[in-house]
Design a protein around this motif. Sequence first.
Motif, PDB file in Angstrom:
ATOM      1  N   ARG A   1       0.796  -5.103   3.133  1.00 12.38           N
ATOM      2  CA  ARG A   1      -0.513  -5.449   3.701  1.00 12.38           C
ATOM      3  C   ARG A   1      -0.529  -6.969   3.833  1.00 12.38           C
ATOM      4  O   ARG A   1      -0.426  -7.687   2.843  1.00 12.38           O
ATOM      5  CB  ARG A   1      -1.642  -4.988   2.789  1.00 12.38           C
TER       6      ARG A   1
ATOM      7  N   ASN B   1      -5.190   5.894   0.000  1.00  9.10           N
ATOM      8  CA  ASN B   1      -4.427   4.647  -0.047  1.00  9.10           C
ATOM      9  C   ASN B   1      -4.520   4.035  -1.439  1.00  9.10           C
ATOM     10  O   ASN B   1      -5.601   3.989  -2.036  1.00  9.10           O
ATOM     11  CB  ASN B   1      -4.969   3.654   0.978  1.00  9.10           C
TER      12      ASN B   1
ATOM     13  N   ASN C   1      -1.735  -3.588   8.093  1.00  7.02           N
ATOM     14  CA  ASN C   1      -0.398  -3.130   7.731  1.00  7.02           C
ATOM     15  C   ASN C   1       0.618  -4.005   8.425  1.00  7.02           C
ATOM     16  O   ASN C   1       0.515  -4.276   9.622  1.00  7.02           O
ATOM     17  CB  ASN C   1      -0.177  -1.677   8.147  1.00  7.02           C
TER      18      ASN C   1
ATOM     19  N   ASP D   1      -3.490   0.481  -3.228  1.00  6.85           N
ATOM     20  CA  ASP D   1      -3.026  -0.879  -3.006  1.00  6.85           C
ATOM     21  C   ASP D   1      -2.575  -1.521  -4.305  1.00  6.85           C
ATOM     22  O   ASP D   1      -3.253  -1.428  -5.330  1.00  6.85           O
ATOM     23  CB  ASP D   1      -4.121  -1.726  -2.379  1.00  6.85           C
TER      24      ASP D   1
ATOM     25  N   THR E   1       0.472   5.098   0.790  1.00  5.25           N
ATOM     26  CA  THR E   1      -0.429   6.036   1.459  1.00  5.25           C
ATOM     27  C   THR E   1       0.050   7.449   1.162  1.00  5.25           C
ATOM     28  O   THR E   1       1.196   7.793   1.442  1.00  5.25           O
ATOM     29  CB  THR E   1      -0.455   5.787   2.974  1.00  5.25           C
TER      30      THR E   1
ATOM     31  N   SER F   1      -4.584  -4.092  -8.855  1.00  2.00           N
ATOM     32  CA  SER F   1      -5.092  -3.082  -7.932  1.00  2.00           C
ATOM     33  C   SER F   1      -5.978  -2.053  -8.600  1.00  2.00           C
ATOM     34  O   SER F   1      -6.912  -1.568  -7.991  1.00  2.00           O
ATOM     35  CB  SER F   1      -3.930  -2.383  -7.234  1.00  2.00           C
TER      36      SER F   1
ATOM     37  N   ARG G   1       0.836  -1.196   0.000  1.00  2.00           N
ATOM     38  CA  ARG G   1       0.000   0.000   0.000  1.00  2.00           C
ATOM     39  C   ARG G   1       0.874   1.250   0.000  1.00  2.00           C
ATOM     40  O   ARG G   1       1.774   1.398   0.820  1.00  2.00           O
ATOM     41  CB  ARG G   1      -0.904   0.021   1.218  1.00  2.00           C
TER      42      ARG G   1
END
Length: 160
Positions: A97, A129, A107, A131, A86, A140, A84
């Motif tokens: 993750r 976020n 996390n 992913d 962020t 994703s 991930r």
Amino acid sequence: MHAMPKIQLHHFKKTGFTLIELLVVVAITSIVVGGSIAGFTKFSERQQVLTAAQEVRQLFVMAKTKAQVQETPTSCAGPLRAYRVTIGNSSASIRPRCENAVGTVVNGGNAADYPSVSYTSGSVTPTGNYDFYTLNDGVSFSTDRTISVVGNGKTHTFTI
């Protein structure tokens, strides 16, 4: 009678510069230096935004690569599900993750063990976020996302 001695006038050669000439040179030099400083400041501001954008983009590339090769950190208690990225108001970070013992994805690892980027003179949009799932869990994004780094009145965008 005596001949009168001739008086010789000495003509001095003019050397050096007049005050007006010096003032003109100082004025022209000031204008050139002032323009150079303004240009350098703008260049520096553009470089700050470009550098932040490149660092944030590198986090996305790293997350995608780690997810594709399924690089599982030792800190994951269960299977790796994604990496991930962020994006916050003043920083961006990457974290794995992992699935925990009860099947919830959390996390993994210590945040200090993973790269992050701080950008004090700008912002990245949109925040949130992002992913990048492992190959076992699909992809994703179904479409490309555009990320913008804004600072000092300059904007740099890239697509992931």
